[in-house]
Design a protein around this motif. Structure first.
Motif, PDB file in Angstrom:
ATOM      1  N   GLU A 249      -6.958   0.233  57.933  1.00 54.78           N
ATOM      2  CA  GLU A 249      -6.389  -0.210  56.661  1.00 54.78           C
ATOM      3  C   GLU A 249      -6.866  -1.617  56.293  1.00 54.78           C
ATOM      4  O   GLU A 249      -6.990  -1.960  55.121  1.00 54.78           O
ATOM      5  CB  GLU A 249      -4.865  -0.186  56.741  1.00 54.78           C
ATOM      6  CG  GLU A 249      -4.273   1.214  56.689  1.00 54.78           C
ATOM      7  CD  GLU A 249      -2.760   1.200  56.697  1.00 54.78           C
ATOM      8  OE1 GLU A 249      -2.167   1.601  55.670  1.00 54.78           O
ATOM      9  OE2 GLU A 249      -2.176   0.791  57.705  1.00 54.78           O
TER      10      GLU A 249
ATOM     11  N   PHE B 249     -12.117   8.719  62.349  1.00 50.80           N
ATOM     12  CA  PHE B 249     -11.636   9.904  61.649  1.00 50.80           C
ATOM     13  C   PHE B 249     -11.958  11.119  62.508  1.00 50.80           C
ATOM     14  O   PHE B 249     -13.111  11.331  62.889  1.00 50.80           O
ATOM     15  CB  PHE B 249     -12.308  10.010  60.281  1.00 50.80           C
ATOM     16  CG  PHE B 249     -11.924  11.220  59.469  1.00 50.80           C
ATOM     17  CD1 PHE B 249     -10.647  11.741  59.521  1.00 50.80           C
ATOM     18  CD2 PHE B 249     -12.849  11.835  58.628  1.00 50.80           C
ATOM     19  CE1 PHE B 249     -10.288  12.844  58.764  1.00 50.80           C
ATOM     20  CE2 PHE B 249     -12.509  12.935  57.861  1.00 50.80           C
ATOM     21  CZ  PHE B 249     -11.222  13.435  57.935  1.00 50.80           C
TER      22      PHE B 249
ATOM     23  N   TYR C  37     -11.149   4.337  55.742  1.00 51.98           N
ATOM     24  CA  TYR C  37      -9.838   4.804  56.224  1.00 51.98           C
ATOM     25  C   TYR C  37      -8.909   5.057  55.037  1.00 51.98           C
ATOM     26  O   TYR C  37      -8.280   6.110  54.928  1.00 51.98           O
ATOM     27  CB  TYR C  37      -9.243   3.745  57.157  1.00 51.98           C
ATOM     28  CG  TYR C  37      -7.900   4.098  57.758  1.00 51.98           C
ATOM     29  CD1 TYR C  37      -7.816   4.611  59.047  1.00 51.98           C
ATOM     30  CD2 TYR C  37      -6.716   3.901  57.048  1.00 51.98           C
ATOM     31  CE1 TYR C  37      -6.582   4.931  59.606  1.00 51.98           C
ATOM     32  CE2 TYR C  37      -5.488   4.217  57.595  1.00 51.98           C
ATOM     33  CZ  TYR C  37      -5.424   4.724  58.876  1.00 51.98           C
ATOM     34  OH  TYR C  37      -4.208   5.044  59.426  1.00 51.98           O
ATOM     35  N   ASN C  38      -8.820   4.067  54.136  1.00 48.46           N
ATOM     36  CA  ASN C  38      -7.927   4.213  52.988  1.00 48.46           C
ATOM     37  C   ASN C  38      -8.407   5.298  52.026  1.00 48.46           C
ATOM     38  O   ASN C  38      -7.594   6.009  51.424  1.00 48.46           O
ATOM     39  CB  ASN C  38      -7.807   2.873  52.253  1.00 48.46           C
ATOM     40  CG  ASN C  38      -7.083   1.833  53.090  1.00 48.46           C
ATOM     41  OD1 ASN C  38      -6.231   2.153  53.903  1.00 48.46           O
ATOM     42  ND2 ASN C  38      -7.436   0.566  52.906  1.00 48.46           N
TER      43      ASN C  38
ATOM     44  N   ASN D 220      -7.255   8.644  53.519  1.00 48.90           N
ATOM     45  CA  ASN D 220      -5.812   8.811  53.382  1.00 48.90           C
ATOM     46  C   ASN D 220      -5.437   9.134  51.939  1.00 48.90           C
ATOM     47  O   ASN D 220      -4.658  10.062  51.680  1.00 48.90           O
ATOM     48  CB  ASN D 220      -5.109   7.535  53.845  1.00 48.90           C
ATOM     49  CG  ASN D 220      -3.612   7.696  53.931  1.00 48.90           C
ATOM     50  OD1 ASN D 220      -3.105   8.593  54.601  1.00 48.90           O
ATOM     51  ND2 ASN D 220      -2.885   6.832  53.251  1.00 48.90           N
ATOM     52  N   ASP D 221      -5.993   8.395  50.994  1.00 49.90           N
ATOM     53  CA  ASP D 221      -5.654   8.607  49.588  1.00 49.90           C
ATOM     54  C   ASP D 221      -6.226   9.920  49.059  1.00 49.90           C
ATOM     55  O   ASP D 221      -5.591  10.601  48.241  1.00 49.90           O
ATOM     56  CB  ASP D 221      -6.180   7.445  48.735  1.00 49.90           C
ATOM     57  CG  ASP D 221      -5.424   6.146  48.992  1.00 49.90           C
ATOM     58  OD1 ASP D 221      -4.395   6.197  49.689  1.00 49.90           O
ATOM     59  OD2 ASP D 221      -5.875   5.097  48.518  1.00 49.90           O
TER      60      ASP D 221
ATOM     61  N   ASP E 175      -6.757  12.641  50.756  1.00 53.78           N
ATOM     62  CA  ASP E 175      -5.908  13.716  51.269  1.00 53.78           C
ATOM     63  C   ASP E 175      -4.652  13.856  50.412  1.00 53.78           C
ATOM     64  O   ASP E 175      -4.254  14.970  50.051  1.00 53.78           O
ATOM     65  CB  ASP E 175      -5.533  13.423  52.722  1.00 53.78           C
ATOM     66  CG  ASP E 175      -4.606  14.479  53.301  1.00 53.78           C
ATOM     67  OD1 ASP E 175      -5.065  15.629  53.493  1.00 53.78           O
ATOM     68  OD2 ASP E 175      -3.422  14.171  53.542  1.00 53.78           O
TER      69      ASP E 175
ATOM     70  N   ALA F 183      -2.036   6.123  47.916  1.00 59.80           N
ATOM     71  CA  ALA F 183      -1.320   7.327  48.369  1.00 59.80           C
ATOM     72  C   ALA F 183      -0.209   7.768  47.431  1.00 59.80           C
ATOM     73  O   ALA F 183       0.501   8.720  47.724  1.00 59.80           O
ATOM     74  CB  ALA F 183      -0.772   7.139  49.787  1.00 59.80           C
TER      75      ALA F 183
ATOM     76  N   LYS G 255       3.410  11.054  63.574  1.00 60.34           N
ATOM     77  CA  LYS G 255       3.490   9.624  63.293  1.00 60.34           C
ATOM     78  C   LYS G 255       3.795   8.873  64.577  1.00 60.34           C
ATOM     79  O   LYS G 255       4.760   9.194  65.276  1.00 60.34           O
ATOM     80  CB  LYS G 255       4.563   9.337  62.252  1.00 60.34           C
ATOM     81  CG  LYS G 255       4.688   7.856  61.907  1.00 60.34           C
ATOM     82  CD  LYS G 255       5.752   7.618  60.850  1.00 60.34           C
ATOM     83  CE  LYS G 255       5.853   6.134  60.500  1.00 60.34           C
ATOM     84  NZ  LYS G 255       6.881   5.879  59.464  1.00 60.34           N
TER      85      LYS G 255
END
Length: 532
Positions: A224, A232, A255-256, A259-260, A262, A285, A376
């Motif tokens: 991040e 990944f 990375y961001n 995530n976004d 997805d 996100a 998580k």
């Protein structure tokens, strides 16, 4: 570690592979270096057909392959050859006494269990594709990496041959250590896949132990933030999405970005293409615009008009193949990623001028009703839950106010509810005519989310030159119940005429009474969508 042990020659190799990619070339290269080849079953047959001299493992052990191939390498002459310490007098004596010859290189890849599961095979077929002898040999060879090289991935064949060329037919200790690490990671991931499949097959909601595995898809520049390392990994799932997509153009994903992207694709997948084109624009996100349209271009423009400021540098997800007219519009602003089931040639040509824009094609949408696992990390452990695949339809809704929603309001309520599921809690989503017109996300107070969404709607109306806020005549969705009437009244002040929320508060009746007094229609879902 002495210099003698640091380098160790390869004299004898055992090859037993399910994936035979590159096998012949590798075996020829080994044979040309004087390495004796041992092999099993189909691998041995393929090597012979290629004109290579190979010894059957059955001839070494004195036992034929039996029980449909379940038993072939589980024998002391195999495992002794892998595990024996070459510098231990007792081990050497045991090898001499029992006619055990050292095995210096093991090349094994495992039965395609993950692929079998992904194809939807039945229980018995999956069981038969659990490899036993392969993992046992891999673990033995990896444990004895002081002397033995073990290769479990076809991607490592070239590195092995380069190592042999560089060190005159020998491998270094550091190289064998790396191979051992890869080997244990492979068997660990394999066992994780078996465990995960069996957990699902037996319907175990909370097994005593949980294990997860993945294969590195990309080493990321950072996480991040630049001071965080990241990678990944793919888990082998066949679910369409960012992990399985083909990147047509653009820089490496960060990375961001991943995530976004997805988040964007999972949201747009809520809208089946048979019901019309849809577009979702994501920033950090959270959705900043979601819409349907008569055309894909219209869907994008309506999503963009929800919050043009936030859309800058965002992620765009489409539920249909990208076409030229939509690509032309998207190209007008800076966009990080576009993800879609496909893209026509003209659209690709248009976007090719944007060298840094990433275009990902998935060849399908994700099924929003299919549950997976979400993991998580927390201090000292991790949380595991089913993916939120909760779904409602008209029969699940309960009208709780004196006024029932009109058909138009109901359509927008259902749209807003799908979007709210993908907004960070506390989530408030205003929708009008199949498009978001205000989104409030991630606030500690639900009433603050209502106010922020309304404020952004007011600002966007001013930017578009409209006299009234976009929320005038909209509906509103709340991902969880209104604990007090203040949030609902804020939505009414913003111009909302109908509300969808789970209900379940001790003050539900107070909220219902407030809705009636304001002339709002309200339905309750009895399902919430917290997203943290």
């Amino acid at each position: 570690m002495t210099e003698t042990l640091a380098l160790y020659p390869l004299r004898r190799a055992l090859i037993s592979v399910s994936d035979k990619t590159g096998l012949i070339d590798l075996a020829r290269s080994l044979a040309s270096r004087g390495v004796e080849l041992l092999s099993t079953g189909g691998s041995a047959g393929m090597l012979r057909e290629a004109g290579l001299e190979v010894t059957d493992v059955a001839d070494v052990t004195g036992f034929p392959e039996m029980m449909d191939g379940r038993v072939k390498t589980l024998h002391p002459k195999v495992h002794g050859g892998l595990l024996a310490l070459r510098d231990d007098a007792g081990h050497v004596a045991a090898m001499n006494e029992h006619d055990i010859t050292p095995i210096d290189l093991l090349i094994v890849n495992l039965y395609p269990f993950e692929e079998t599961v992904a194809k939807g095979a039945d229980y018995d077929t999956c069981i038969e594709n659990i490899d036993i002898g392969g993992p046992a040999m891999i673990r033995a060879a990896a444990k004895n990496h002081r002397f033995v090289s073990v290769v479990t991935d076809t991607e490592d064949y070239a590195a092995l041959l380069e190592e042999l060329d560089e060190h005159d037919g020998q491998t270094t200790y550091a190289f064998r250590q790396k191979l051992a690490l890869n080997a244990y990671a492979r068997t660990g991931a394999y066992d994780a896949a078996v465990s995960a499949w069996m957990t699902g097959a037996l319907g175990q909601e909370a097994p005593r132990r949980r294990v997860f595995g993945g294969t590195l898809a990309q080493t990321l520049r950072y996480g991040e933030n630049p001071h965080q390392k990241a990678g990944f990994y793919r888990d082998g799932s066949s679910r369409p999405g960012v992990a399985s997509a083909t990147q047509v153009q653009g820089k490496e994903l960060s990375y961001n970005n991943i995530n976004d992207t997805d988040a964007a694709f999972e949201l747009v997948s809520e809208f089946l293409p048979g019901n019309g084109p849809a577009c979702a624009i994501i920033k950090h996100a959270n959705p900043c615009g979601v819409a349907r349209g008569e055309t894909l271009r219209e869907a994008y423009m309506r999503a963009f008009d929800c919050d043009r400021t936030s859309a800058f540098g965002g992620i765009i997800a489409l539920n249909e193949a990208l076409n030229a007219e939509t690509a032309e519009e998207i190209a007008q602003i800076f966009t990080e990623v576009i993800i879609a089931p496909g893209a026509d040639e003209k659209a690709r040509e248009i976007l090719a001028k944007k060298k840094n824009l990433r275009l990902l094609l998935t060849d399908g949408l994700a099924d929003p009703l299919t549950a997976g696992l979400m993991v998580k990390q927390v201090s000292g452990g991790f949380l595991v839950q089913d993916k939120d695949s909760g779904h409602i339809d008209m029969d699940d809704l309960r009208v709780v106010t004196k006024r029932a929603p009109s058909d138009k309001e109901m359509a927008d309520l259902l749209f807003a509810w799908k979007v709210a599921k993908h907004v960070k809690s506390n989530a408030i989503v205003y929708v009008k005519d199949g498009a978001t017109v205000g989104v409030g996300a991630g606030q500690m107070s639900r009433v603050d989310s209502c106010r922020i969404a309304a404020r952004k709607s007011h600002d966007m109306a001013e930017a578009l030159g409209l006299a009234e806020p976009l929320t005038k005549g909209s509906v509103v969705a709340s991902d969880a119940f209104f604990p007090f009437a203040d949030g609902l009244l804020t939505a009414a002040e913003a111009g909302a005429t109908a509300v969808i929320q789970p209900g379940g508060s001790m003050r539900d009746q107070d909220v219902i009474d407030a809705a009636d007094d304001a002339g709002l229609a309200m339905v309750m879902t009895r399902m919430r969508h917290f997203r943290h």
